[in-house]
Design an enzyme around this catalytic site. Structure first.
Site, PDB file in Angstrom:
ATOM      1  N   HIS A 198     -13.657  -3.125  -0.463  1.00 42.41           N
ATOM      2  CA  HIS A 198     -13.810  -4.494  -0.952  1.00 42.41           C
ATOM      3  C   HIS A 198     -15.209  -5.044  -0.689  1.00 42.41           C
ATOM      4  O   HIS A 198     -15.610  -6.035  -1.307  1.00 42.41           O
ATOM      5  CB  HIS A 198     -12.747  -5.391  -0.315  1.00 42.41           C
ATOM      6  CG  HIS A 198     -11.358  -5.041  -0.752  1.00 42.41           C
ATOM      7  ND1 HIS A 198     -10.231  -5.556  -0.157  1.00 42.41           N
ATOM      8  CD2 HIS A 198     -10.906  -4.232  -1.738  1.00 42.41           C
ATOM      9  CE1 HIS A 198      -9.155  -5.070  -0.756  1.00 42.41           C
ATOM     10  NE2 HIS A 198      -9.539  -4.266  -1.714  1.00 42.41           N
ATOM     11  N   SER A 202     -14.621  -1.707  -6.514  1.00 40.76           N
ATOM     12  CA  SER A 202     -14.152  -0.426  -7.040  1.00 40.76           C
ATOM     13  C   SER A 202     -15.073   0.072  -8.152  1.00 40.76           C
ATOM     14  O   SER A 202     -15.727  -0.711  -8.835  1.00 40.76           O
ATOM     15  CB  SER A 202     -12.733  -0.564  -7.602  1.00 40.76           C
ATOM     16  OG  SER A 202     -11.846  -0.989  -6.605  1.00 40.76           O
ATOM     17  N   LYS A 224       0.083  -5.347 -12.538  1.00 36.59           N
ATOM     18  CA  LYS A 224      -0.161  -3.922 -12.790  1.00 36.59           C
ATOM     19  C   LYS A 224       0.450  -3.068 -11.687  1.00 36.59           C
ATOM     20  O   LYS A 224       1.009  -1.995 -11.956  1.00 36.59           O
ATOM     21  CB  LYS A 224      -1.663  -3.671 -12.888  1.00 36.59           C
ATOM     22  CG  LYS A 224      -2.036  -2.214 -13.145  1.00 36.59           C
ATOM     23  CD  LYS A 224      -3.538  -2.055 -13.257  1.00 36.59           C
ATOM     24  CE  LYS A 224      -4.222  -2.291 -11.936  1.00 36.59           C
ATOM     25  NZ  LYS A 224      -3.950  -1.212 -10.957  1.00 36.59           N
ATOM     26  N   ASP A 225       0.376  -3.531 -10.455  1.00 38.18           N
ATOM     27  CA  ASP A 225       0.928  -2.765  -9.331  1.00 38.18           C
ATOM     28  C   ASP A 225       2.451  -2.674  -9.377  1.00 38.18           C
ATOM     29  O   ASP A 225       3.047  -1.853  -8.674  1.00 38.18           O
ATOM     30  CB  ASP A 225       0.486  -3.379  -7.994  1.00 38.18           C
ATOM     31  CG  ASP A 225      -0.977  -3.087  -7.690  1.00 38.18           C
ATOM     32  OD1 ASP A 225      -1.509  -2.132  -8.282  1.00 38.18           O
ATOM     33  OD2 ASP A 225      -1.577  -3.803  -6.869  1.00 38.18           O
ATOM     34  N   GLU A 267       4.269  24.628   2.713  1.00 41.99           N
ATOM     35  CA  GLU A 267       4.745  23.711   1.686  1.00 41.99           C
ATOM     36  C   GLU A 267       3.797  23.733   0.491  1.00 41.99           C
ATOM     37  O   GLU A 267       2.628  24.106   0.608  1.00 41.99           O
ATOM     38  CB  GLU A 267       4.848  22.293   2.239  1.00 41.99           C
ATOM     39  CG  GLU A 267       5.949  22.122   3.281  1.00 41.99           C
ATOM     40  CD  GLU A 267       7.338  22.174   2.667  1.00 41.99           C
ATOM     41  OE1 GLU A 267       7.916  21.121   2.373  1.00 41.99           O
ATOM     42  OE2 GLU A 267       7.849  23.294   2.478  1.00 41.99           O
TER      43      GLU A 267
END
Length: 370
Positions: A198, A202, A224-225, A267
């Protein structure tokens, strides 16, 4: 408008008034999804820790007790074990998105994110061992033995991790304590990662000259999230209908120190690194290659690359890198025999060449634009 409450101002700066690019797509949801998964894993893991016994004699039976006797213990255990796979799916998506967007320009964000990635790998490995099944026990023997390649102190470090002369109950307790404590350190690192992000903003395909041509993060990007709920729904459906599809059959057999599995396989999310390790016959060089398969990405912070994110050469290299990683993951679960050994060596070579080309992409791009 600022409040007199400093904590409120801090939260407000993180999720409300944060200046954000106008064209952040669903690809930028991966970070918020990872934060949700981390909290989900801590929650489910804490409830499992209430009934787990970190002792070689009882660990495997403690898992069965959780599955069959503890009220809703089975659902917490299945969510936690499959949640690890969900974590790595979005972790890899997050890294690939960062490579596409050349996020290594944000040096502190890149370095802190890569550190989180390494710690999550360690965390997942220790959680894998806690089941104390055949595959996880022998995976612990193999992986901890790799520490012996460290010059001078190698064997001493191995014996310190083992807490003796082999992987025993003391080793299990050591892993359990670290597995329980490490996520809280991860939370601090994630917070630092967000603060660094921040501070710079971004990356995005739409170049923004400054905060004046950006929009506030909330409530625009909160909507959006909400797409994350779709992924959670798919995860719950998969876990409830196909809970054991991602596990190895040897993970349902109690550990036997006197007999190793015929084919030791980690895995799925570690298979690419395992293929690189097996591709090199020399133990020391194999371990170095294993470490460099991830640590080499730290070198990206040395690059001042300001080429456009829309550069087609970068996209081609990243897509090729993804394909190479998928092929290495497939080779990691194949038997150690011809032609898989040769193919592992070949694609391991391509893997590192592609990393070097991604680092040098800026110099190639300069010539392309002349």
């Amino acid at each position: 408008m600022k409040s007199s409450n400093n904590v409120l101002n801090f939260v407000n700066s993180l999720v409300v008034v944060l200046p954000s690019s106008k064209n952040l797509t669903i690809g930028w949801n991966y970070g918020s999804m990872l934060g949700m998964i981390l909290m989900f894993q801590i929650l489910t893991g804490t409830f499992l820790a209430f009934y787990y016994t970190a002792d070689g004699m009882y660990a495997f039976n403690a898992i069965q007790y959780i599955m069959y006797e503890v009220n809703y213990g089975w659902i917490f255990r299945l969510f936690h074990s499959n949640g690890a796979s969900l974590f790595f799916i979005f972790m890899y998506l997050h890294v690939f998105k960062a490579l596409f967007m050349m996020s290594y320009r944000l040096k502190k964000v890149w370095a802190s994110g890569l550190t989180i990635f390494l710690l999550v790998i360690v965390e997942a490995f220790m959680g894998y061992v806690l089941v104390w099944a055949q595959m996880s026990f022998w995976a612990a023997v193999v992986i901890t033995s790799l520490l012996s390649v460290i010059p001078i102190w190698g064997m001493k470090i191995v014996m310190w991790v083992w807490s003796g002369f082999g992987v025993t109950s003391a080793t299990l307790k050591f892993f359990f304590v670290l597995h329980f404590l490490l996520p809280w350190g991860l939370l601090v690192l994630v917070l630092m990662h967000l603060i660094f992000l921040h501070a710079t903003g971004s990356t995005s395909s739409l170049y923004c000259h400054g905060d004046y041509d950006k929009i506030c993060f909330g409530p625009e990007f909160w909507n959006k999230d909400l797409y994350n709920l779709v992924f959670w729904f798919l995860f719950f459906i998969f876990t409830l209908f196909y809970p054991y599809n991602l596990g190895d059959p040897e993970m349902y057999i109690e550990a036997n120190p006197m007999m190793s599995p015929v084919h030791i396989v980690p895995e799925w999310y570690f298979l690419f690194a395992y293929a690189i390790l097996r591709a090199i016959p020399n133990k020391v060089l194999g371990v170095v290659a294993l470490l460099m398969s991830i640590v080499s990405f730290y070198l990206f912070v040395l690059i001042n690359n300001y080429t456009s994110c829309l550069n087609k050469l970068n996209k081609f290299l990243v897509y090729t890198f993804i394909v190479c990683g998928i092929i290495l993951s497939w080779l990691g679960q194949c038997l150690v025999e011809i032609p898989f050994v040769y193919l592992s060596g070949l694609f391991s070579f391509f893997y590192f060449i592609l990393i070097i080309l991604l680092m040098l992409m800026f110099f190639f791009s300069k010539f392309l634009y002349i």
